[in-house]
Design an enzyme around this catalytic site. Sequence first.
Site, PDB file in Angstrom:
ATOM      1  N   ASN A 184       1.090  -0.972  -0.115  1.00 33.38           N
ATOM      2  CA  ASN A 184      -0.346   0.072   0.290  1.00 33.38           C
ATOM      3  C   ASN A 184       0.798   0.673  -0.478  1.00 33.38           C
ATOM      4  OD1 ASN A 184      -1.520   2.501   1.873  1.00 33.38           O
ATOM      5  ND2 ASN A 184      -3.285   0.775   1.196  1.00 33.38           N
ATOM      6  N   SER A 232      -4.867  -0.068  -3.257  1.00 34.86           N
ATOM      7  CA  SER A 232      -5.534   0.657  -2.308  1.00 34.86           C
ATOM      8  C   SER A 232      -6.574   0.986  -1.503  1.00 34.86           C
ATOM      9  CB  SER A 232      -5.772   2.063  -3.910  1.00 34.86           C
ATOM     10  OG  SER A 232      -5.706   3.420  -3.578  1.00 34.86           O
ATOM     11  N   GLU A 233      -6.373   1.940  -0.918  1.00 38.00           N
ATOM     12  CA  GLU A 233      -7.974   1.835   0.665  1.00 38.00           C
ATOM     13  C   GLU A 233      -9.024   1.699   0.261  1.00 38.00           C
ATOM     14  OE1 GLU A 233      -4.623   3.665   1.416  1.00 38.00           O
ATOM     15  OE2 GLU A 233      -5.553   5.316   1.808  1.00 38.00           O
ATOM     16  N   ASN A 234      -8.754   2.429  -0.979  1.00 41.88           N
ATOM     17  CA  ASN A 234     -10.468   2.967  -1.448  1.00 41.88           C
ATOM     18  C   ASN A 234     -11.596   1.909  -2.135  1.00 41.88           C
ATOM     19  OD1 ASN A 234      -8.790   3.312  -2.985  1.00 41.88           O
ATOM     20  ND2 ASN A 234     -10.397   4.763  -4.599  1.00 41.88           N
ATOM     21  N   SER A 281     -11.579  -3.650   2.619  1.00 41.94           N
ATOM     22  CA  SER A 281     -10.538  -3.355   1.968  1.00 41.94           C
ATOM     23  C   SER A 281      -9.421  -2.959   3.444  1.00 41.94           C
ATOM     24  CB  SER A 281     -10.683  -1.978   1.549  1.00 41.94           C
ATOM     25  OG  SER A 281      -8.867  -1.789   0.975  1.00 41.94           O
TER      26      SER A 281
END
Lengths: 232, 232, 219, 219
Positions: free
Chosen positions: C23, C46-48, C88
């Site tokens: 990340n 990607s944390e979205n 996520s």
Amino acid sequence: MNKVVKNPALALAGITDGMTLMVGGFGLCGIPENSIAQLVQMGVKNLTCISNNAGVDDFGLGLLLQGKQVKKMISSYVGENDEFERQMLSGELEVGLIPQGSLAERCRAGGAGIPAFFTPAGYGTEVAEGKEVRMFNGKPHILESALTADYAIVKAWKGDTEGNLIYKATARNFNPMMAMAGKITIAEVEELVPAGTLDPNQIHTPGIFVQRIFKGEKFEKRIEQRTVRPKN
Amino acid sequence: MNKVVKNPALALAGITDGMTLMVGGFGLCGIPENSIAQLVQMGVKNLTCISNNAGVDDFGLGLLLQGKQVKKMISSYVGENDEFERQMLSGELEVGLIPQGSLAERCRAGGAGIPAFFTPAGYGTEVAEGKEVRMFNGKPHILESALTADYAIVKAWKGDTEGNLIYKATARNFNPMMAMAGKITIAEVEELVPAGTLDPNQIHTPGIFVQRIFKGEKFEKRIEQRTVRPKN
Amino acid sequence: MALDKNGIAKRIAQELQDGWYVNLGIGIPTLVANYIPEGIEVEFQSENGVLGMGPFPFDGEEDPDLINAGKQTITTRDGASFFDSATSFAMIRGQHVQLTVLGAMEVSQNGDIANWKIPGKMVKGMGGAMDLVASAENIIVAMMHRNKAGESKILKACTLPLTGVGCVKKVVTELAVMEIKEGKFYLLERAPGVSVEEIIAKTEGDLVVPDIVPEMNLN
Amino acid sequence: MALDKNGIAKRIAQELQDGWYVNLGIGIPTLVANYIPEGIEVEFQSENGVLGMGPFPFDGEEDPDLINAGKQTITTRDGASFFDSATSFAMIRGQHVQLTVLGAMEVSQNGDIANWKIPGKMVKGMGGAMDLVASAENIIVAMMHRNKAGESKILKACTLPLTGVGCVKKVVTELAVMEIKEGKFYLLERAPGVSVEEIIAKTEGDLVVPDIVPEMNLN
């Protein structure tokens, strides 16, 4: 990031006596048949198996019970299995019974880095013994902890070389949470396709949760309770 | 079980001053544009909005801020918004900042009947102030509680008449958890199809979580940070 | 000579290992994706809600429904997947992501990090940073050694509100690579042509300096 | 005359309301699906991960990957969805399911239920029952008034290990419909031709009997 291994022997390499395994499936639906056969062949013993059910006498986890490979079962519903009953009543087999929703949530928590959570399930019953009780919204809840496993073994319908998985119908059940909660997760699939074949929007288990994947040689998919209407 | 309503006005009927709303989306991606426009038109005030972000000045939740309809924002990342900043610094607007993962998990917990859970996120920071700390696996965790809302407003790509939803790409983000956590959940979709059209295996949000669904009239889908490579 | 931002990213990229999920935060960390060493494969999360990010889209091919956590339009590679925010952060909190690279305003010698809030200034929020730093086993901070006022950001103790405590393992700046252990910074490498003296002078925290400090190899 | 199992199911089906999501346990509860009143629509949830169950499949069309929580082969209706066990119990625990119908070995006048374990006998496990009874706002127990030994199952206090406490709202047996409130059973209806005296005689728990107890209307 190719995670494909050629056969169940390579997929399950590293599983040794005394380990804790999560095994996906609900009844005989969505169980990793080929991996279970391999565990029988490997003859690993003293296993702790976390699985919603324990199979039937001659299929599913029942096969491991026959070989006395299991020291402890952690499940929500057992029975349907004479050998299981014999071993349990004789004290050969330890059994930990967990409410089904708590079992599912505890596996998810294990995979999600949530060490503990409160649930109303089991309050006031023997499941709550020794557990912290706390009121939320005027209702008592008990604190349940995460479950993890040395290896999680799951079964999917389709998988790709990067370990992305798609399950079919109710064969999904516990497989996705167990895939999250294994230190090493092994997936056996009916159909193995190159990365890029599956729609990224329709992946049930992202490949990050899967370390090894293989195509099962055959799937018997035994039905436990065949119920039908007559065709007229 | 037909949940289709004809327009945003019918979909949002019942939302009144002072209510708590969850609003899906990440930045301007996957936000319920048509519903936000309707909230502006309704002029409801003193809202508490739970949403990962607060939009930009002239789009997304920024439109509600312009009309001073929001009393409190609960988000993980705000800014990109001058009016927001002005209202926050002047004390007109309360802001509660929550780590993004905790926000997602707290919404899921709200929808899943888990009143509280432990997470490592925020330990040792001001987020942990006043919260219970407990060690798990040698590591400190804080207790976080579930979030729910009077209404959750989400945006999906495709939906059917029974409220089943499919999201597209990263427009999924917070929408599924918020759909679970609303006492009443309203979904606006780009494409509305009859029940039976969508593959039951590919539903992201089962219809049980959705009370009302409507087809949005138009979707601007504004891009916040257009980043491209030149075509050569 | 001190590195530029791309140099920092290039040095951090050397830390990548084959098969890792990574990340990358906003800013310098994003640049790391441009310097993946030959012969290894990594996947970017990607944390979205996306795994398997590819390069930015070609002009005209951007999709408003496909962005990264910096809200930039992106593309995906073969084998990508989309998921919701709870899943996520399950990946992140559950330590399925092997490396997190992020920027910082301050790092202290016990591994604390501050990167989300300057009291008295507008506060934008922590986004996913608190989850990332509290969860990751392996965190590398990519930042400049000093702030714009010329003050060291490599400190005995952070002065700004914390994002996480005791979590940073390694810091790469334009001057040096430092490891954090046992409550001290350990100088591992210096930027090509940068002297140990300069690094010592610009570091406020306790810095352990071995007899020989090799230069970074950026080829 | 006492009802048969189908009669009990038919009476319980009258409790269904349009738009409800309903979870039916194994045994008598499963039969409720056969008696959905005209003009209302309900959806059946099965905790192994399906919403929108239809009738059993035609002979030869059964799919081993498509079963209900009783492990029976099923079909789905238009608008069905599949999901994992965690999501399934999120629906249940989060009170998105409006009605749960399940069998019991014992019910007490404060709403306790015992239906999973007989000490000294083989224990098969609680399955999803503990989650269901702890979570549902609206639980109807479908069972016979007495056990095979002729002992009342409608008790002052349960003698068997509990599945849940204070959760049952209504009990429908072959003899009566009873509501549980304020620590007592309230007799609401009697089966056609069954006397109040018979119900009183076969009920061990405190039973509040109004002056007039209407017969169930099963047409």
